[in-house]
Design a protein around this motif. Structure first.
Motif, PDB file in Angstrom:
ATOM      1  N   LEU A 215       0.831  -1.208   0.000  1.00  0.00           N
ATOM      2  CA  LEU A 215       0.000   0.000   0.000  1.00  0.00           C
ATOM      3  C   LEU A 215       0.860   1.249   0.000  1.00  0.00           C
ATOM      4  O   LEU A 215       0.486   2.290  -0.568  1.00  0.00           O
ATOM      5  CB  LEU A 215      -0.934   0.002   1.214  1.00  0.00           C
ATOM      6  CG  LEU A 215      -2.117  -0.966   1.151  1.00  0.00           C
ATOM      7  CD1 LEU A 215      -2.901  -0.907   2.462  1.00  0.00           C
ATOM      8  CD2 LEU A 215      -3.034  -0.611  -0.010  1.00  0.00           C
ATOM      9  N   ALA A 216       2.038   1.140   0.613  1.00  0.00           N
ATOM     10  CA  ALA A 216       2.951   2.299   0.645  1.00  0.00           C
ATOM     11  C   ALA A 216       3.403   2.649  -0.774  1.00  0.00           C
ATOM     12  O   ALA A 216       3.489   3.830  -1.142  1.00  0.00           O
ATOM     13  CB  ALA A 216       4.158   1.984   1.518  1.00  0.00           C
ATOM     14  N   ASP A 217       3.686   1.640  -1.584  1.00  0.00           N
ATOM     15  CA  ASP A 217       4.071   1.894  -2.973  1.00  0.00           C
ATOM     16  C   ASP A 217       2.931   2.572  -3.728  1.00  0.00           C
ATOM     17  O   ASP A 217       3.145   3.524  -4.492  1.00  0.00           O
ATOM     18  CB  ASP A 217       4.422   0.573  -3.675  1.00  0.00           C
ATOM     19  CG  ASP A 217       5.630  -0.113  -3.063  1.00  0.00           C
ATOM     20  OD1 ASP A 217       6.569   0.598  -2.662  1.00  0.00           O
ATOM     21  OD2 ASP A 217       5.622  -1.357  -3.005  1.00  0.00           O
ATOM     22  N   LEU A 218       1.707   2.073  -3.502  1.00  0.00           N
ATOM     23  CA  LEU A 218       0.551   2.647  -4.192  1.00  0.00           C
ATOM     24  C   LEU A 218       0.330   4.096  -3.779  1.00  0.00           C
ATOM     25  O   LEU A 218       0.095   4.966  -4.632  1.00  0.00           O
ATOM     26  CB  LEU A 218      -0.698   1.812  -3.886  1.00  0.00           C
ATOM     27  CG  LEU A 218      -2.021   2.319  -4.471  1.00  0.00           C
ATOM     28  CD1 LEU A 218      -1.944   2.401  -6.000  1.00  0.00           C
ATOM     29  CD2 LEU A 218      -3.177   1.411  -4.048  1.00  0.00           C
ATOM     30  N   ASN A 219       0.429   4.366  -2.511  1.00  0.00           N
ATOM     31  CA  ASN A 219       0.184   5.735  -2.040  1.00  0.00           C
ATOM     32  C   ASN A 219       1.305   6.683  -2.453  1.00  0.00           C
ATOM     33  O   ASN A 219       1.073   7.881  -2.655  1.00  0.00           O
ATOM     34  CB  ASN A 219      -0.015   5.750  -0.528  1.00  0.00           C
ATOM     35  CG  ASN A 219      -1.395   5.243  -0.135  1.00  0.00           C
ATOM     36  OD1 ASN A 219      -2.368   5.484  -0.838  1.00  0.00           O
ATOM     37  ND2 ASN A 219      -1.479   4.516   0.973  1.00  0.00           N
ATOM     38  N   ARG A 220       2.515   6.152  -2.596  1.00  0.00           N
ATOM     39  CA  ARG A 220       3.596   6.993  -3.109  1.00  0.00           C
ATOM     40  C   ARG A 220       3.245   7.462  -4.519  1.00  0.00           C
ATOM     41  O   ARG A 220       3.420   8.634  -4.866  1.00  0.00           O
ATOM     42  CB  ARG A 220       4.892   6.181  -3.110  1.00  0.00           C
ATOM     43  CG  ARG A 220       6.125   6.962  -3.566  1.00  0.00           C
ATOM     44  CD  ARG A 220       7.421   6.385  -2.979  1.00  0.00           C
ATOM     45  NE  ARG A 220       7.521   4.957  -3.097  1.00  0.00           N
ATOM     46  CZ  ARG A 220       8.453   4.311  -3.819  1.00  0.00           C
ATOM     47  NH1 ARG A 220       9.338   5.004  -4.526  1.00  0.00           N
ATOM     48  NH2 ARG A 220       8.503   3.004  -3.843  1.00  0.00           N
ATOM     49  N   ALA A 221       2.745   6.563  -5.330  1.00  0.00           N
ATOM     50  CA  ALA A 221       2.335   6.932  -6.693  1.00  0.00           C
ATOM     51  C   ALA A 221       1.169   7.905  -6.657  1.00  0.00           C
ATOM     52  O   ALA A 221       1.092   8.853  -7.458  1.00  0.00           O
ATOM     53  CB  ALA A 221       1.958   5.673  -7.474  1.00  0.00           C
ATOM     54  N   ALA A 222       0.229   7.690  -5.733  1.00  0.00           N
ATOM     55  CA  ALA A 222      -0.939   8.571  -5.626  1.00  0.00           C
ATOM     56  C   ALA A 222      -0.526   9.983  -5.223  1.00  0.00           C
ATOM     57  O   ALA A 222      -1.029  10.982  -5.764  1.00  0.00           O
ATOM     58  CB  ALA A 222      -1.931   7.996  -4.622  1.00  0.00           C
ATOM     59  N   GLN A 223       0.389  10.086  -4.282  1.00  0.00           N
ATOM     60  CA  GLN A 223       0.837  11.420  -3.840  1.00  0.00           C
ATOM     61  C   GLN A 223       1.564  12.146  -4.967  1.00  0.00           C
ATOM     62  O   GLN A 223       1.405  13.368  -5.135  1.00  0.00           O
ATOM     63  CB  GLN A 223       1.757  11.273  -2.614  1.00  0.00           C
ATOM     64  CG  GLN A 223       1.047  10.904  -1.321  1.00  0.00           C
ATOM     65  CD  GLN A 223       0.173  12.023  -0.800  1.00  0.00           C
ATOM     66  OE1 GLN A 223       0.293  13.192  -1.192  1.00  0.00           O
ATOM     67  NE2 GLN A 223      -0.767  11.667   0.090  1.00  0.00           N
ATOM     68  N   GLN A 224       2.330  11.412  -5.755  1.00  0.00           N
ATOM     69  CA  GLN A 224       3.086  12.039  -6.838  1.00  0.00           C
ATOM     70  C   GLN A 224       2.187  12.523  -7.973  1.00  0.00           C
ATOM     71  O   GLN A 224       2.572  13.418  -8.731  1.00  0.00           O
ATOM     72  CB  GLN A 224       4.118  11.052  -7.398  1.00  0.00           C
ATOM     73  CG  GLN A 224       5.272  10.742  -6.464  1.00  0.00           C
ATOM     74  CD  GLN A 224       6.265   9.765  -7.077  1.00  0.00           C
ATOM     75  OE1 GLN A 224       6.237   9.523  -8.277  1.00  0.00           O
ATOM     76  NE2 GLN A 224       7.148   9.209  -6.234  1.00  0.00           N
ATOM     77  N   THR A 225       1.014  11.951  -8.113  1.00  0.00           N
ATOM     78  CA  THR A 225       0.150  12.292  -9.245  1.00  0.00           C
ATOM     79  C   THR A 225      -1.067  13.118  -8.862  1.00  0.00           C
ATOM     80  O   THR A 225      -1.361  14.133  -9.501  1.00  0.00           O
ATOM     81  CB  THR A 225      -0.317  11.013  -9.971  1.00  0.00           C
ATOM     82  OG1 THR A 225      -0.866  10.112  -9.002  1.00  0.00           O
ATOM     83  CG2 THR A 225       0.828  10.343 -10.704  1.00  0.00           C
ATOM     84  N   VAL A 226      -1.802  12.717  -7.828  1.00  0.00           N
ATOM     85  CA  VAL A 226      -3.037  13.445  -7.465  1.00  0.00           C
ATOM     86  C   VAL A 226      -2.948  14.093  -6.090  1.00  0.00           C
ATOM     87  O   VAL A 226      -3.900  14.738  -5.639  1.00  0.00           O
ATOM     88  CB  VAL A 226      -4.270  12.509  -7.530  1.00  0.00           C
ATOM     89  CG1 VAL A 226      -4.440  11.963  -8.929  1.00  0.00           C
ATOM     90  CG2 VAL A 226      -4.169  11.389  -6.498  1.00  0.00           C
ATOM     91  N   GLY A 227      -1.828  13.893  -5.382  1.00  0.00           N
ATOM     92  CA  GLY A 227      -1.607  14.576  -4.113  1.00  0.00           C
ATOM     93  C   GLY A 227      -2.413  14.049  -2.952  1.00  0.00           C
ATOM     94  O   GLY A 227      -2.682  14.789  -1.997  1.00  0.00           O
TER      95      GLY A 227
END
Length: 503
Positions: free
Chosen positions: A415-427
């Motif tokens: 989930l940490a990997d997924l949220n890292r991607a989410a923060q980088q794209t949609v904040g």
């Protein structure tokens, strides 16, 4: 049978032309045409029999003359076509038959067979008969091929494999589902050819040269005796050949279907894929590379399909001067070869499919480490969070980018990997649990959870298998019915010939 009248034979051209045909005309025009027409020996004989019966029934020629002609035609029917004597100086096959009969009964009798017809309507009737019968052979082989394909689809209805777009892995797929997609295209090919068959199977006999005739012909009678589906009514159209262009197009489209399947199987049989393998009986070897097993059968189909691309264009190019009434523009000799090629490739491909070796384990193995379930992860996130698909698409695309650069396999994502991607794209973080994340990326779960009509889910694959079997059964019944109808027409012709000959 009357004794032949001893007289010097006069060739048809001698009455009008002042010199015999040039050797080059004989070699490059008369002989090729004659050789092509000899392939239609049986159909020429059927047309002569039906026309002669009709002339007698209509009182256009006497019963005595008809009996004599029919005896000669029956003798010809029962002979070996390979032994039939021909002389290119006598002209087309129609004139070859007239010469054969004249030698046995005299020209005064044999020449009456041509009453009320032209070489034009006789020739086009012969061609339509031949193409009709050969088209039924193609349809028979097409059904055999479809049967083999559906059987393989059933055997591999649960074989999960990568699906491709742009030759890149796109989503999990099922091999049986793929084969059923080809089967659906073949359903269309069958329907298209049946539609063409209806237009091929029309009777031009009696249209004569152009404007009809003063003789009281019964065109419905010859239609019945020859098994045509109807009369080609307008006498001008008796000589046209555009139906052949439609036939060429339908055969070409069928060959395109075969090409697509053979191309895929050829690719998937490469060592780098190893998904399928042609049986040894349909392969060749190398003269220098001892390890090679070359899929020669698939290559032969692809090669034949390449040539088929030109069939329609060649037909339309040939007919470009049709409006002028040019005789040589009416016939397409290559249509015979097109029918033969298509039937042959269907026979070949049926054997390849029946003996195809499918490596399901290799297909599943190719999904290891695959990102082809990424679209499903996006759907799960949208369903769980309410975010727009476009935003989630950005998140998952970035996730894939991160994992590829950091060599993180799909099975090891957190989930940490997924949220890292989410923060980088949609904040913002994505609210999703570990179980949902794991299942979203599982190819097996992907296949099971497809719910749309026509999807790869087991239930839909099974439903489409049943649909394919039902359609094939319907088409087989049509073909059996049509062949039975033609046999009935043949029996009527035999009975009519016997009736006239019996007096």
């Amino acid at each position: 049978m009357n004794s032949p009248v001893v007289q010097q034979e006069i060739y048809l051209t001698e009455a009008r032309l002042s010199s015999p045909p040039a050797e080059s005309l004989i070699k490059y025009y008369d002989l090729p045409v004659l050789e092509h027409e000899k392939r239609h020996f049986h159909e020429f004989n059927l047309v002569d029999l039906a026309h002669t019966v009709m002339l007698a029934e209509q009182g256009i020629i006497s019963r005595n003359v008809a009996r004599t002609i029919l005896k000669g035609l029956v003798e010809l029917r029962d002979s070996d076509p390979q032994t039939f004597p021909t002389d290119p100086l006598k002209g087309s096959f129609l004139l070859q038959v007239e010469s054969y009969l004249s030698a046995r009964m005299g020209e005064d009798i044999a020449g009456q067979m041509h009453t009320g017809r032209s070489r034009i309507d006789q020739g086009t009737t012969v061609r339509r008969l031949y193409e009709r019968n050969r088209l039924l052979d193609v349809l028979q082989q097409l059904n055999n091929f479809r049967d083999a394909l559906v059987a393989q689809a059933e055997r591999h209805s649960r074989a999960i494999m990568p699906g491709y777009t742009h030759m890149q892995q796109a989503q999990p797929w099922v091999f049986g589902h793929y084969l059923l997609s080809v089967s659906a295209r073949l359903n269309d090919d069958f329907a298209r050819l049946v539609e063409v068959y209806a237009r091929v199977n029309l009777n031009p006999l009696g249209a004569v040269g152009l404007a009809g005739t003063s003789w009281p012909l019964d065109r419905d009678r010859t239609t019945e005796l020859l098994g045509f589906g109807g009369v080609l009514e307008n006498s001008k159209l008796g000589r046209e050949g555009y139906y052949s262009a439609e036939l060429a197009a339908a055969l070409s489209i069928l060959m395109a279907t075969l090409n697509d399947l053979s191309t895929d199987l050829h690719l998937w049989s490469a060592t780098e894929f190893g998904f399928v393998e042609s049986g040894d009986a349909y392969c060749g070897t190398s003269s220098i590379f001892p390890q090679k097993k070359n899929p020669a059968g698939l290559e032969a189909i692809k090669k034949a399909a390449g040539g088929s691309v030109t069939w329609l264009a060649a037909a339309l190019a040939t007919f470009r001067a049709e409006g002028t009434g040019d005789q040589t523009m009416r016939d397409l000799p290559f249509i015979d070869e097109s029918l033969e090629t298509t039937e042959g490739m269907l026979i070949l491909f049926t054997g390849i499919i029946e003996t195809l070796i499918v490596h399901e384990d290799r297909m599943r193995e190719a999904l290891n480490g695959s990102w082809c379930t990424a679209s499903n992860l996006a759907d799960v996130i949208v369903r769980n969070t309410g975010l727009s698909f476009r935003k989630v698409h950005h998140i998952v695309a970035r996730l894939v980018r991160i994992c590829l650069s950091e060599e993180i396999a799909p099975t090891n994502i957190t989930l940490a990997d997924l949220n890292r991607a989410a923060q980088q794209t949609v904040g913002q973080d994505v609210e999703i649990d570990e179980t949902s994340l794991r299942e979203a990326l599982d190819p097996e779960v992907f296949v099971r959870t497809r719910v749309s009509t026509g999807s790869v889910s087991p239930g839909e694959v099974d439903r489409m298998l049943e649909t394919a079997r039902t359609q094939l059964s319907t088409d087989r019944k049509w073909l059996l019915s049509e062949r039975a109808r033609l046999r009935e027409a043949g029996a009527k012709l035999d009975a009519a010939v016997d009736s006239v000959m019996a007096g």
